[in-house]
Design a protein around this motif. Structure first.
Motif, PDB file in Angstrom:
ATOM      1  N   SER A  44       0.824  -1.205   0.000  1.00  0.00           N
ATOM      2  CA  SER A  44       0.000   0.000   0.000  1.00  0.00           C
ATOM      3  C   SER A  44       0.861   1.259   0.000  1.00  0.00           C
ATOM      4  O   SER A  44       2.060   1.210   0.293  1.00  0.00           O
ATOM      5  CB  SER A  44      -0.916   0.024   1.224  1.00  0.00           C
ATOM      6  OG  SER A  44      -0.160   0.269   2.406  1.00  0.00           O
ATOM      7  N   LEU A  45       0.209   2.385  -0.282  1.00  0.00           N
ATOM      8  CA  LEU A  45       0.907   3.662  -0.271  1.00  0.00           C
ATOM      9  C   LEU A  45       1.383   4.000   1.140  1.00  0.00           C
ATOM     10  O   LEU A  45       2.440   4.597   1.318  1.00  0.00           O
ATOM     11  CB  LEU A  45      -0.025   4.757  -0.780  1.00  0.00           C
ATOM     12  CG  LEU A  45       0.609   6.109  -1.096  1.00  0.00           C
ATOM     13  CD1 LEU A  45       1.708   5.949  -2.142  1.00  0.00           C
ATOM     14  CD2 LEU A  45      -0.445   7.091  -1.574  1.00  0.00           C
ATOM     15  N   GLY A  46       0.619   3.603   2.158  1.00  0.00           N
ATOM     16  CA  GLY A  46       1.036   3.835   3.537  1.00  0.00           C
ATOM     17  C   GLY A  46       2.327   3.124   3.869  1.00  0.00           C
ATOM     18  O   GLY A  46       3.174   3.658   4.598  1.00  0.00           O
ATOM     19  N   ASP A  47       2.505   1.903   3.350  1.00  0.00           N
ATOM     20  CA  ASP A  47       3.763   1.170   3.556  1.00  0.00           C
ATOM     21  C   ASP A  47       4.931   1.948   2.954  1.00  0.00           C
ATOM     22  O   ASP A  47       6.011   2.037   3.552  1.00  0.00           O
ATOM     23  CB  ASP A  47       3.691  -0.215   2.903  1.00  0.00           C
ATOM     24  CG  ASP A  47       2.667  -1.124   3.560  1.00  0.00           C
ATOM     25  OD1 ASP A  47       2.349  -0.899   4.741  1.00  0.00           O
ATOM     26  OD2 ASP A  47       2.186  -2.048   2.874  1.00  0.00           O
ATOM     27  N   CYS A  48       4.721   2.504   1.770  1.00  0.00           N
ATOM     28  CA  CYS A  48       5.779   3.269   1.101  1.00  0.00           C
ATOM     29  C   CYS A  48       6.127   4.523   1.890  1.00  0.00           C
ATOM     30  O   CYS A  48       7.310   4.845   2.061  1.00  0.00           O
ATOM     31  CB  CYS A  48       5.345   3.660  -0.307  1.00  0.00           C
ATOM     32  SG  CYS A  48       5.155   2.267  -1.448  1.00  0.00           S
ATOM     33  N   LEU A  49       5.110   5.221   2.377  1.00  0.00           N
ATOM     34  CA  LEU A  49       5.366   6.447   3.123  1.00  0.00           C
ATOM     35  C   LEU A  49       6.111   6.150   4.416  1.00  0.00           C
ATOM     36  O   LEU A  49       7.022   6.883   4.803  1.00  0.00           O
ATOM     37  CB  LEU A  49       4.054   7.175   3.432  1.00  0.00           C
ATOM     38  CG  LEU A  49       4.175   8.488   4.214  1.00  0.00           C
ATOM     39  CD1 LEU A  49       5.081   9.481   3.481  1.00  0.00           C
ATOM     40  CD2 LEU A  49       2.807   9.103   4.469  1.00  0.00           C
ATOM     41  N   GLN A  50       5.751   5.073   5.071  1.00  0.00           N
ATOM     42  CA  GLN A  50       6.456   4.699   6.291  1.00  0.00           C
ATOM     43  C   GLN A  50       7.927   4.417   6.002  1.00  0.00           C
ATOM     44  O   GLN A  50       8.814   4.832   6.759  1.00  0.00           O
ATOM     45  CB  GLN A  50       5.817   3.465   6.922  1.00  0.00           C
ATOM     46  CG  GLN A  50       6.540   2.995   8.183  1.00  0.00           C
ATOM     47  CD  GLN A  50       5.711   1.993   8.971  1.00  0.00           C
ATOM     48  OE1 GLN A  50       4.977   2.340   9.875  1.00  0.00           O
ATOM     49  NE2 GLN A  50       5.843   0.740   8.602  1.00  0.00           N
ATOM     50  N   PHE A  51       8.197   3.753   4.895  1.00  0.00           N
ATOM     51  CA  PHE A  51       9.573   3.470   4.508  1.00  0.00           C
ATOM     52  C   PHE A  51      10.337   4.765   4.241  1.00  0.00           C
ATOM     53  O   PHE A  51      11.488   4.927   4.671  1.00  0.00           O
ATOM     54  CB  PHE A  51       9.593   2.585   3.261  1.00  0.00           C
ATOM     55  CG  PHE A  51      10.965   2.294   2.738  1.00  0.00           C
ATOM     56  CD1 PHE A  51      11.734   1.287   3.289  1.00  0.00           C
ATOM     57  CD2 PHE A  51      11.501   3.041   1.693  1.00  0.00           C
ATOM     58  CE1 PHE A  51      13.015   1.021   2.816  1.00  0.00           C
ATOM     59  CE2 PHE A  51      12.784   2.787   1.217  1.00  0.00           C
ATOM     60  CZ  PHE A  51      13.533   1.769   1.779  1.00  0.00           C
ATOM     61  N   VAL A  52       9.697   5.696   3.538  1.00  0.00           N
ATOM     62  CA  VAL A  52      10.322   6.987   3.227  1.00  0.00           C
ATOM     63  C   VAL A  52      10.707   7.722   4.505  1.00  0.00           C
ATOM     64  O   VAL A  52      11.813   8.260   4.641  1.00  0.00           O
ATOM     65  CB  VAL A  52       9.368   7.850   2.378  1.00  0.00           C
ATOM     66  CG1 VAL A  52       9.835   9.302   2.329  1.00  0.00           C
ATOM     67  CG2 VAL A  52       9.271   7.291   0.961  1.00  0.00           C
TER      68      VAL A  52
END
Length: 344
Positions: free
Chosen positions: A104-112
């Motif tokens: 999900s996009l939330g997973d990507c943002l958390q990684f960022v």
């Protein structure tokens, strides 16, 4: 969905490693918008060319910072937002195998947010949730000038929005963007591109630089089709003198070594250490202040310690001196900072 927020001490400085794709995209943008001559001049001044950049995954923070500042000084303030909007997912080389693992996009943002060494970051951040909005606040612990910080802020938001739209194939928008600077006298053209590109309500004269997005966007699934060749995870990075100094400062805090003592630990003269830090765009006192500021923020946000205790832990004999230092670092005294974090 983003699983955790809180304070993230993400500030990258000097000779710490920064993803090379950022510098490649930046120089290509400068070539396109301002001409090849300026791009070539910047390459000469930072000691790296486009051919070398094509074969490397990491550069130094000061090189990216220098090129970004050159763009700002030779263009308009909102050119940072235009730069960010120009980014394409397939240019993110070192990040692609990581992004390919997320649902999900939330997973990507958390990684960022959690991996500045791979993504690159010029700021510390504070993440919180209010109702249905996730807020990301920028904390200027590096004491950049307001104009420079605003430029980097706009660049970051636009790049995140543009890349997110590509990852989920949806025209997501930002809910609100807040600037810790007053609106210009002529507001007709101030950050017009940023507002139009992100769809956000843009506000000025706020306590901090921050942006908010409705949490529903973060649950969107990743639909981007990653290339089969982008499967190798490569985290090899050049050792950094600044990372070593920061680590030693943290280990010794609150009894921070003098410059001379730190140089002795690193088996070099104090003149050599001072010169190397200066060459990387920093200084020993800046790094000491950075560590103290980050430690103070963490303790204040824990909300279980008195300001007097925090001042004592950080080595301040006078609590009023600590309050003054904290206000110098972030623009607000400790108590006011905590109330703002709680959504006041």
């Amino acid at each position: 969905m983003l699983k955790q927020g809180g304070y993230n001490a993400n500030l990258m400085v000097g000779d710490q490693c920064y993803p090379a794709f950022e510098l490649r995209n930046l120089l290509l943008f400068i070539q396109q918008e301002l001409g090849n001559e300026l791009a070539q001049t910047i390459c000469e001044q930072i000691g790296v060319g486009m051919t070398e950049l094509a074969a490397t995954q990491f550069v130094y923070v000061w090189q990216v910072d220098y090129a970004l500042e050159a763009l700002r000084q030779n263009s308009s303030q909102e050119m940072g937002a235009k730069l960010g909007a120009s980014y394409q997912v397939d240019s993110l080389d070192v990040l692609l195998p990581y992004l390919n693992q997320f649902d999900s996009l939330g997973d990507c943002l958390q990684f960022v947010i959690k991996n500045p060494e791979l993504v690159g970051s010029f700021t510390d951040s504070l993440v919180r949730v209010e109702d249905d909005i996730l807020w990301v606040r920028w904390l200027n612990t590096g004491k950049s000038s307001t104009d420079k910080y605003s430029f980097q802020f706009q660049h970051s938001i636009s790049s995140l929005v543009g890349l997110a739209r590509q990852l989920v194939d949806e025209h997501l928008v930002i809910d609100e963007i807040r600037f810790a600077e007053p609106a210009a006298e002529n507001t007709d053209n101030q950050n017009t591109f940023l507002a139009e590109f992100t769809g956000a309500k843009v506000m000025y004269g706020k306590p901090y630089f921050e942006w908010g997005i409705k949490r529903q966007w973060l649950s969107l699934p990743i639909t981007y089709q990653f290339s089969a060749i982008d499967t190798q995870l490569n985290t090899a990075r050049t050792p950094s003198l600044i990372e070593t100094v920061l680590l030693k400062i943290r280990q010794h805090s609150p009894n921070v070594p003098t410059l001379q003592a730190m140089a002795a630990q690193l088996h070099m003269s104090d003149r050599s250490l001072r010169r190397k830090l200066a060459a990387a765009g920093s200084s020993y006192q800046k790094l000491v202040d950075q560590v103290r500021c980050q430690m103070a923020i963490k303790m204040i946000l824990a909300d279980n310690m008195h300001v007097e205790d925090i001042a004592d832990i950080l080595g301040y004999s006078d609590v009023s001196h600590f309050r003054q230092s904290f206000k110098h670092w972030l623009g607000h005294p400790p108590g006011h900072f905590l109330r703002l974090n709680q959504g006041e």
